[in-house]
Motif scaffolding. Structure first.
Motif, PDB file in Angstrom:
ATOM      1  N   ARG A 143      62.862  62.677  88.663  1.00 27.58           N
ATOM      2  CA  ARG A 143      64.180  62.961  88.072  1.00 27.58           C
ATOM      3  C   ARG A 143      65.186  61.878  88.473  1.00 27.58           C
ATOM      4  NH1 ARG A 143      66.941  67.374  85.902  1.00 27.58           N
ATOM      5  NH2 ARG A 143      68.987  66.625  85.258  1.00 27.58           N
ATOM      6  N   ARG A 157      58.040  70.708  87.922  1.00 28.31           N
ATOM      7  CA  ARG A 157      59.237  71.118  87.181  1.00 28.31           C
ATOM      8  C   ARG A 157      60.285  71.715  88.119  1.00 28.31           C
ATOM      9  NH1 ARG A 157      60.053  76.461  83.521  1.00 28.31           N
ATOM     10  NH2 ARG A 157      62.206  76.007  82.924  1.00 28.31           N
ATOM     11  N   ASP A 165      63.895  70.032  87.985  1.00 30.25           N
ATOM     12  CA  ASP A 165      65.043  70.789  87.484  1.00 30.25           C
ATOM     13  C   ASP A 165      66.020  71.225  88.577  1.00 30.25           C
ATOM     14  OD1 ASP A 165      63.945  70.546  84.981  1.00 30.25           O
ATOM     15  OD2 ASP A 165      63.399  72.666  84.763  1.00 30.25           O
ATOM     16  N   ASP A 166      65.491  71.561  89.763  1.00 29.97           N
ATOM     17  CA  ASP A 166      66.318  72.255  90.764  1.00 29.97           C
ATOM     18  C   ASP A 166      66.580  71.469  92.040  1.00 29.97           C
ATOM     19  OD1 ASP A 166      66.386  74.407  89.006  1.00 29.97           O
ATOM     20  OD2 ASP A 166      64.643  75.373  89.916  1.00 29.97           O
TER      21      ASP A 166
END
Length: 438
Positions: free
Chosen positions: A172, A224, A228-229
């Motif tokens: 990310r 994921r 995402d987090d």
């Protein structure tokens, strides 16, 4: 699918034998590489610099502690002496590992990384390095000591999920803040997921088995979570929170056919089971989901190997139909649940249409993927005559990454802004949250 229906080092090294790896030079990170990278060595140098540089800033930000640079980042070539923590160079062939005793990330630079680079591009190398550096993150957070005190709370599969999660965090960062030599966009992000799929456990390994790393679904799910987090989510992972999905074979017959039903048997089983599921899902009194047919509505082309046949009246006896010519090669290449995923997405559309919801437009396609996940989740928790076999969820992940068929609306259109990552995410949301999440 079946019808009827040493110490820490040993743990991490054996765990990573079917899995993710790393790259660099001894005693410190390599220098940055000019863009774009053109080979595995260049990708490894760029990735090692970028990923460890990211953790220097992110580790204190997320955990309130200073990052200590990894002591050794070591590529191993043919003819090199044995690297840290193993007795023979041959033990590294095709592998990569993190050794906490030496604080060393070691990988096979002769074959492993070139093979990954050839198949997935630079991001395949990034995933491997970021995963092993993720184990170094664990070590700096004291997970090694915690696992030694309470091994039951930190099985191998959880340690590997955490490393996959930290990999997602690093990828990310590279999407949001590109590094010299590395371009990571939506296509590369999908390639990162395919890299993880390639390192899934063999069929029949259960989540509780010693050395289990995770099936493709669990590994992609962990990635994921980090993507995402963020890093704190990875550090807080537990076995109950993860809800690992991989299972053993339920019978000798299922093992003999590697969890796959013959296509005709699959269509009979899923046609009956998904039809019943969609009937209840619709909430419409007196409505029964359409039967599964083969070749009944060629005019519905555009939806892929499975399609919802058009009907002027949403409550009319329409059909969910499959194109055998298109489904047969998919069945042979990916396995039976790839087709079951597409069929269940069309049954989801049938239930939507019966309830008066739109089945055209991006939203309908989004919901269809999510409902396909909800259908698979039902087979996980309350199988009756039709249930999941080892590898089925991996097949679902692969078909979602391969094409957008499950995300197409009744007119055969998919959201052009979505990629495989989003489809897999919607599928997981449905699987874990049920229809209400869709």
């Amino acid at each position: 699918m079946r019808a009827a229906l040493v110490v820490v080092l040993a743990l991490l090294l054996t765990g990573c034998t079917q899995q993710v790896p790393g790259r660099g030079t001894a005693a410190g990170p390599p220098a940055a590489v000019a863009a774009p990278v053109t080979d595995a060595d260049g990708a490894a140098a760029a990735a090692a610099t970028a990923v460890e540089g990211f953790w220097r800033a992110e580790f204190p930000r997320s955990f309130g502690r200073e990052w200590t640079d990894i002591a050794t980042l070591l590529p191993v070539e043919d003819g090199d002496p044995a690297p840290p923590c193993v007795a023979d160079r041959a033990e590294v062939e095709g592998q990569a590992y993190y050794c906490p005793l030496a604080d060393a990330v070691v990988w096979d630079a002769a074959r492993l990384l070139p093979d990954l680079f050839a198949e997935h591009g630079p991001v395949g190398v990034v995933v491997v390095l970021a995963h092993e550096i993720g184990h170094a993150v664990q070590s700096r957070l004291g997970v090694d000591e915690a696992a030694a005190r309470d091994p039951a709370a930190y099985p191998t599969i959880l340690l590997e999920a955490m490393a996959d999660c930290y990999t997602g965090v690093a990828v990310r960062h590279l999407v949001d803040d590109p590094a010299p030599g590395l371009s990571v966009g939506p296509a590369e992000r999908d390639a990162a997921l395919r890299t993880l799929v390639g390192f899934r456990d063999p069929l029949g390994v259960a989540a509780g088995d010693e050395g289990a790393h995770g099936n493709a679904f669990d590994r992609v799910s962990a990635f994921r979570a980090g993507y995402d987090d963020g890093a704190a989510r990875c550090a807080g992972m537990t076995v109950p929170e993860r809800g690992f999905t991989q299972v053993r074979f339920g019978s000798a017959a299922d093992r003999a056919r590697a969890g796959d039903l013959p296509l005709r048997d699959l269509l009979v089983a899923v046609g009956r089971d998904a039809r019943e599921w969609a009937t209840g899902l619709s909430g419409v009194a007196g409505w029964t989901a359409p039967p599964l047919t083969t070749g009944a509505c060629p005019d519905a082309a555009g939806q892929g190997p499975a399609r919802l046949c058009p009907a002027a009246d949403p409550l009319a006896a329409s059909a969910v139909d499959v194109d055998l010519a298109a489904l047969t090669p998919l069945h042979g290449e990916l396995g039976d649940f790839a087709g079951a995923t597409l069929v269940s997405s069309r049954y989801g559309l049938a239930a939507l249409r019966a309830g008066g919801a739109a089945v055209d437009g991006p939203g309908a396609g989004h919901t269809a993927v999510c409902l396909a996940g909800a259908y698979a989740g039902r087979l996980l928790v309350e199988p009756v005559g039709f249930r999941l076999s080892p590898g089925d969820l991996d097949e679902a992940v692969q078909v979602l990454l391969t094409d957008d068929w499950a995300a197409r609306d009744a007119a055969g259109r998919a959201d052009p802004a979505e990629h495989g990552y989003e489809r897999v995410a919607r599928y997981e949301d449905g699987l874990r949250g049920g229809p209400a999440a869709c």
